[in-house]
Design an enzyme around this catalytic site. Structure first.
Site, short mmCIF file in Angstrom:
data_model
loop_
_atom_site.label_atom_id
_atom_site.label_comp_id
_atom_site.label_asym_id
_atom_site.label_seq_id
_atom_site.Cartn_x
_atom_site.Cartn_y
_atom_site.Cartn_z
N ARG A 42 36.90 13.83 56.69
CA ARG A 42 37.31 15.09 57.00
C ARG A 42 38.38 15.78 56.21
O ARG A 42 38.96 16.83 56.66
CB ARG A 42 37.65 15.35 58.50
CG ARG A 42 36.73 14.56 59.69
CD ARG A 42 37.23 14.79 61.09
NE ARG A 42 36.37 14.39 61.90
CZ ARG A 42 36.28 12.99 62.13
NH1 ARG A 42 37.09 12.22 61.62
NH2 ARG A 42 35.34 12.60 63.01
N LYS A 91 36.36 28.30 47.83
CA LYS A 91 35.08 28.27 48.20
C LYS A 91 34.28 27.02 47.67
O LYS A 91 33.95 26.95 46.23
CB LYS A 91 34.09 29.64 47.83
CG LYS A 91 34.53 30.76 48.76
CD LYS A 91 33.66 31.77 48.28
CE LYS A 91 33.47 32.94 49.52
NZ LYS A 91 32.50 33.81 49.04
N GLU A 108 31.85 37.63 34.38
CA GLU A 108 32.95 37.42 35.61
C GLU A 108 34.23 37.85 35.05
O GLU A 108 35.03 38.20 35.95
CB GLU A 108 32.93 36.08 36.15
CG GLU A 108 31.62 35.90 36.75
CD GLU A 108 31.45 36.07 38.47
OE1 GLU A 108 32.29 36.69 39.02
OE2 GLU A 108 30.39 35.80 38.99
N LYS A 165 41.56 37.28 40.69
CA LYS A 165 41.14 36.79 41.89
C LYS A 165 42.01 36.18 42.80
O LYS A 165 41.73 36.10 44.01
CB LYS A 165 40.08 35.56 41.24
CG LYS A 165 39.49 34.68 42.23
CD LYS A 165 38.14 34.93 42.64
CE LYS A 165 37.23 34.30 43.60
NZ LYS A 165 36.34 33.08 43.01
N GLU A 192 37.59 35.54 53.72
CA GLU A 192 36.56 36.41 53.33
C GLU A 192 36.08 37.15 54.79
O GLU A 192 35.14 37.32 55.28
CB GLU A 192 35.20 35.77 52.89
CG GLU A 192 34.27 36.96 52.21
CD GLU A 192 33.31 36.18 51.20
OE1 GLU A 192 33.19 35.22 51.17
OE2 GLU A 192 32.60 37.26 50.75
N ARG A 197 38.33 40.45 50.08
CA ARG A 197 37.45 39.32 49.45
C ARG A 197 35.97 39.94 49.07
O ARG A 197 35.35 39.55 47.91
CB ARG A 197 37.49 38.07 49.94
CG ARG A 197 36.96 37.00 48.92
CD ARG A 197 37.35 35.69 49.47
NE ARG A 197 37.07 34.63 48.57
CZ ARG A 197 37.52 33.44 48.68
NH1 ARG A 197 38.46 32.99 49.51
NH2 ARG A 197 37.02 32.33 48.10
N ASN A 238 32.15 40.82 45.19
CA ASN A 238 30.93 40.74 45.07
C ASN A 238 30.36 41.89 44.09
O ASN A 238 29.11 42.24 44.13
CB ASN A 238 30.29 40.71 46.21
CG ASN A 238 30.53 39.53 47.23
OD1 ASN A 238 30.70 38.44 46.41
ND2 ASN A 238 30.50 39.57 48.35
N HIS A 261 26.81 41.95 42.57
CA HIS A 261 26.16 40.42 43.01
C HIS A 261 25.08 40.75 44.03
O HIS A 261 24.27 40.22 44.03
CB HIS A 261 27.22 39.51 43.98
CG HIS A 261 28.03 38.78 43.15
ND1 HIS A 261 29.05 39.55 42.12
CD2 HIS A 261 28.22 37.37 43.06
CE1 HIS A 261 29.36 38.44 41.33
NE2 HIS A 261 29.03 37.29 41.79
N HIS A 281 22.20 38.67 42.52
CA HIS A 281 21.71 37.70 43.26
C HIS A 281 20.16 37.72 43.22
O HIS A 281 19.36 37.02 43.31
CB HIS A 281 22.24 37.61 44.78
CG HIS A 281 23.51 36.91 44.83
ND1 HIS A 281 24.48 36.83 45.75
CD2 HIS A 281 24.05 36.01 43.78
CE1 HIS A 281 25.33 36.04 45.44
NE2 HIS A 281 25.09 35.36 44.38
N HIS A 315 23.61 33.31 35.86
CA HIS A 315 24.35 34.09 36.85
C HIS A 315 25.10 35.37 36.23
O HIS A 315 25.29 36.39 36.82
CB HIS A 315 25.32 33.18 37.71
CG HIS A 315 26.22 34.09 38.67
ND1 HIS A 315 25.54 34.41 39.87
CD2 HIS A 315 27.55 34.40 38.81
CE1 HIS A 315 26.62 35.00 40.71
NE2 HIS A 315 27.89 34.91 40.03
#
Lengths: 367, 367
Positions: B123, B144, B186, B228, B238, B242, B246, B249, B253, B266
């Site tokens: 955990r 993330k 990025e 960032k 998020e 945040r 994107n 993106h 994506h 990417h």
């Protein structure tokens, strides 16, 4: 209807305990801000589904919810990464998004698994618990969720608190008697670590509990959840105090491992473990009455309080030695010093533990 | 050596950026309280291991650490539940306990996967990031972590912050040029959403960056991580802000999905996506200079800024429509309103998006 709050700051949540709560589920969902625009997913097992899924789904849909349900096979084997993957696939296909909720309808297995789906799907969505067993009074408080790995139980998981818990006492009426008893074992544990009066009450009302009197059950679950809630609110991520909840678990887990997970129910194993801990505590000076009342109360609830002859003490010892790896090289025991009071000791001589197990076994022969 | 802090209250952590930091790793581990009594596990991929694993392991062992290393195959396919299960098995066999740390040595795939192992093992245990790509300047800030499901990328994960990030610029010297460029995409994105001066700097120093000048890289990564970090510290999980990260993106994506995940990196996909967003922004009144500087800067870094002829606009559109499911029925676009400034719009007519894609494609034919 009884209510209590698990106090965890921003993550606080209420537990509602009462008869027939599932038949008004949608009003609770609404009150707690569960979105009607996003679909929700009920996770349950095949046995529980047969009794309670259709009426619950009807009730929620009547309340305006879009409901998908996922039915897993009953039993500990469902708590796997494979099942997590399958349920995430179902959630994606059902269109669950970040505002959706996962609803656990069931006992500890369903709650642990569904909770980890909720904790990890899109990095965490809402979670609602609808416990249907007595044992789940324990797992539904504290936010510990997990799946098993072939090498260890509950090793992959998270802390993820539910939005609320809705405990419908009606669902307990269909429990097999053996599971009722095993569930009451954890109820008594909560008394033993925190609340002497409640232990007395359990001893006096053992028959009411076994007869599933809604009033007695409601009271006992409220008390049991209450102790767990106080402990968890003081130590959400198990840094210290929360370890007292492991009373009976050092021996109990070892017994489960030796017996195979279906031969001895968790509650039965920790019942024997709690008696063992009380005996071990006597070696550190705890009065014999602690041992006696522990044993007497559990026995009145029809729980095993001796080590069955067929279990090999060496094997139990070695299962315990294996378990200790997980606590940075120390063997941890929770020992009662009085009824309602425990301490954590890390200095237990291995020989004393073996001696206690042999005594527990001898008592089986004497019975 | 440059340093910055990701400010997240109790979960705050520093990022160290400099040359040769891995060769003094153990002093950083020690300073940040990583236990020497519990084993730690480095997770890396076969390609990175060939260059950096042995010296790192030697350095940590010389500092008194017990080190186990797990080597996964390079590539996105390693971000799976199966690999999570394997790594948890290795961690158990290596005796990792609650005081242990998981160390990610690698780029985004290694960081995401190792981070989710750290988030879910028992955990949650400690996590250290040692990024070896430029792109990882992005993924190593913000906590993330995730694995993929066959039906969706990054869908099973958590927010789990590292104890610290050690960014050794030496490890960037072995990157293939194409990955350098994709990583810089990025970096530029962080300028475009927050810091106009930094975008000017990137345009002026494009050649230094492509030549892997340690000074230019150190400055750019410090700036990129810094943007960032500010955004993440204002919105850890998020809920709102945040989302500006994107930029590029939505289209990016969709392009990745249509191209297949290895044909278009990417960073390349979001480069095209950022140019597309800037064009879309013009329809809402953003000055054409925003579009022009975006395109010029990315082009100077050798990144694609038009939609290659071979990609079918219909397929890209339908991939985007599929993606929108995950945001409660709305299509979200981050649009630049000036260099260094963006807004989130949810009211984009589908036809405008199609028009922009067709324009981007036309430009490919014209080149």
């Amino acid at each position: 209807m009884r209510e209590l709050t698990v106090d965890l700051g921003e993550r606080s949540y209420p537990i509602y305990i009462g008869e027939g709560l599932l038949s008004e589920a949608s009003s609770y969902f609404q009150r707690h801000g569960i979105s009607k625009r996003s679909p929700l997913m009920i996770i349950t097992n095949d046995e529980i589904a047969a009794h309670y899924l259709a009426p619950l789904q009807t009730e929620l849909e009547a309340g305006g919810y879009r409901v998908h349900s996922a039915i897993i096979p009953a039993g500990e084997n469902s708590k796997s990464l494979d099942m997590l993957g399958e349920l995430v696939g179902e959630a994606l296909e059902a269109g669950l998004d970040r505002k959706s909720a996962i609803v656990a309808l069931g006992g500890g297995v369903v709650g642990d698994l569904a909770g980890f789906v909720a904790a990890s799907y899109m990095r965490g969505i809402k979670f609602v618990q609808l416990p249907t067993t007595i044992l789940a009074h324990d797992s539904s408080v504290g936010g510990k969720v997990a799946v098993n790995h072939p090498l260890a139980k509950n090793i992959i998981g998270a802390f993820h608190q539910p939005e609320f818990v809705l405990y419908d006492l009606y669902t307990l009426q269909t429990l097999p008697l053996r599971e009722v008893k095993a569930g009451l074992s954890e109820v008594v544990k909560h008394g033993l670590i925190w609340d002497a009066e409640f232990v007395d009450w359990c001893e006096k009302h053992a028959n009411d509990l076994l007869a599933l009197s809604p009033d007695a059950l409601g009271y006992a679950l409220h008390k049991g959840c209450g102790v767990k809630a106080v402990v968890v609110s003081q130590d959400e991520t198990e840094q210290g105090l929360r370890a007292i909840l492991n009373l009976g678990h050092t021996i109990g887990h070892a017994l489960e491992a030796v017996a195979g997970y279906n031969e001895l129910l968790h509650g039965e194993a920790i019942s024997i473990g709690m008696v063992g801990s009380a005996r071990l505590a006597m070696k550190f000076g705890a009065p014999s009455q602690v041992y006696e009342q522990t044993k007497r109360t559990l026995a009145k609830l029809g729980l095993p309080v001796v080590l069955p002859e067929k279990y090999d003490v060496d094997k139990v010892m070695s299962a315990m030695m294996h378990d200790k790896k997980f606590a940075e090289g120390t063997m941890v025991f929770v020992l009662p010093t009085a009824i309602g009071k425990v301490e954590i000791r890390r200095d237990i001589p291995v020989d004393w533990v073996r001696e206690v197990l042999e005594q527990l076994k001898l008592e089986d022969e004497q019975q």
